[in-house]
Design a protein around this motif. Sequence first.
Motif, short mmCIF file in Angstrom:
data_model
loop_
_atom_site.label_atom_id
_atom_site.label_comp_id
_atom_site.label_asym_id
_atom_site.label_seq_id
_atom_site.Cartn_x
_atom_site.Cartn_y
_atom_site.Cartn_z
N THR A 124 8.36 96.66 -79.90
CA THR A 124 7.83 96.67 -78.54
C THR A 124 8.95 97.02 -77.59
N LYS A 125 8.61 97.37 -76.36
CA LYS A 125 9.64 97.67 -75.37
C LYS A 125 10.54 96.47 -75.16
N GLU A 126 9.91 95.28 -75.09
CA GLU A 126 10.69 94.07 -74.86
C GLU A 126 11.61 93.77 -76.04
N GLY A 127 11.10 94.00 -77.26
CA GLY A 127 11.91 93.76 -78.45
C GLY A 127 13.08 94.72 -78.54
N VAL A 128 12.84 95.98 -78.20
CA VAL A 128 13.91 96.99 -78.21
C VAL A 128 14.96 96.66 -77.14
N ILE A 129 14.49 96.26 -75.97
CA ILE A 129 15.41 95.88 -74.89
C ILE A 129 16.29 94.71 -75.33
N ASP A 130 15.70 93.70 -75.96
CA ASP A 130 16.48 92.55 -76.44
C ASP A 130 17.52 92.99 -77.46
N PHE A 131 17.13 93.89 -78.36
CA PHE A 131 18.07 94.39 -79.36
C PHE A 131 19.26 95.08 -78.70
N PHE A 132 19.00 95.95 -77.72
CA PHE A 132 20.08 96.67 -77.06
C PHE A 132 20.90 95.75 -76.15
N LYS A 133 20.28 94.74 -75.56
CA LYS A 133 21.03 93.77 -74.77
C LYS A 133 22.05 93.04 -75.65
N ASN A 134 21.62 92.66 -76.84
CA ASN A 134 22.49 91.93 -77.76
C ASN A 134 23.54 92.83 -78.39
N ASN A 135 23.28 94.13 -78.39
CA ASN A 135 24.16 95.08 -79.07
C ASN A 135 24.46 96.26 -78.16
N LEU A 136 25.01 95.92 -77.00
CA LEU A 136 25.22 96.91 -75.96
C LEU A 136 26.19 98.00 -76.38
N LEU A 137 27.28 97.60 -77.04
CA LEU A 137 28.27 98.58 -77.49
C LEU A 137 28.13 98.81 -78.99
N MET A 138 28.24 100.07 -79.39
CA MET A 138 28.11 100.45 -80.79
C MET A 138 29.32 101.28 -81.18
N GLN A 139 29.93 100.97 -82.33
CA GLN A 139 31.12 101.70 -82.75
C GLN A 139 30.90 102.35 -84.10
N ASN A 140 30.90 103.69 -84.13
CA ASN A 140 30.64 104.46 -85.35
C ASN A 140 31.92 104.79 -86.11
N ARG A 141 31.77 104.90 -87.44
CA ARG A 141 32.77 105.50 -88.30
C ARG A 141 32.03 106.41 -89.27
N GLN A 142 32.37 107.70 -89.27
CA GLN A 142 31.69 108.63 -90.16
C GLN A 142 32.52 108.81 -91.42
N GLN A 143 32.09 108.17 -92.49
CA GLN A 143 32.77 108.29 -93.77
C GLN A 143 31.91 107.67 -94.86
N ILE A 144 32.35 107.79 -96.09
CA ILE A 144 31.56 107.27 -97.20
C ILE A 144 31.46 105.74 -97.09
N VAL A 145 30.25 105.22 -97.17
CA VAL A 145 30.04 103.79 -97.00
C VAL A 145 29.28 103.21 -98.18
N GLU A 146 29.38 103.87 -99.35
CA GLU A 146 28.75 103.41 -100.59
C GLU A 146 27.24 103.31 -100.47
N ARG A 147 26.67 104.24 -99.70
CA ARG A 147 25.22 104.35 -99.62
C ARG A 147 24.87 105.83 -99.71
N GLU A 148 24.04 106.21 -100.67
CA GLU A 148 23.76 107.62 -100.89
C GLU A 148 23.08 108.28 -99.70
N ASP A 149 22.30 107.51 -98.94
CA ASP A 149 21.53 108.10 -97.85
C ASP A 149 22.24 108.04 -96.51
N SER A 150 23.51 107.61 -96.48
CA SER A 150 24.19 107.40 -95.20
C SER A 150 25.62 107.92 -95.22
#
Length: 220
Positions: free
Chosen positions: A131-157
């Motif tokens: 829901t919009k409210e659920g997505v908003i809560d998710f992003f509120k709790n996880n405002l900053l996101m930090q990526n690393r592009q490399q092998i992470v032992e998952r074939e699909d990622s």
Amino acid sequence: MIVDTMTFSEVANELLIDWCTYGINKKDGMIDRKKCRKAILSRGKNGEAQYFSKLEFVSKRNNSFVMLPYSNGRSQYKKKGLQLMVFSIFRYQGRMMVARIMNNYTVICLFEGHVFKRYNERYANTDTLITKEGVIDFFKNNLLMQNRQQIVEREDSDVFCMIPDGILFGKMLNPRTVLYKTFITKEMAKGKQIELMKVVDEYQKNRFLEVLGRPIKTVA
């Protein structure tokens, strides 16, 4: 308008163009900046996120967007002004998806509905649908996101993304588009993921102090 024959990159490109073409101009007439400023300066505590009512609009190509104005307290407001969280919930090939526009509107993050399903199961302990409210809560709790592009032992990622509540796995589609496919808690990390998590966590702690002015949950 998003159609099933589009690729993920085409979906992301259309949403990004719609936001940059219509949304950036639209937001200025929808946000009551004087009201927000008064609230932030009178009640905003340094390091404490303060959110205002969500705003919604539909582009000329019938793509829906949600905007959430926010500030991380008086000191951050004086440095950066009012911040804006922007995302879109849409249907694609029979399933719900979410797109969040980030990095000064230059990067778009696509989220499979599976991400929120696993987040609800593994972290939030709820069976709430997307829901919009659920997505908003998710992003509120996880405002900053930090990526690393490399092998992470998952074939699909090939993307490992640390967020305060856990880890996202996904694929880098192009330099400005990431597709996130699933979520695990930090306790579920294994193998090389554990070491990578510690490296990213240390960087992320410093970023949170810099951007939000407050500490975050750290890896044990």
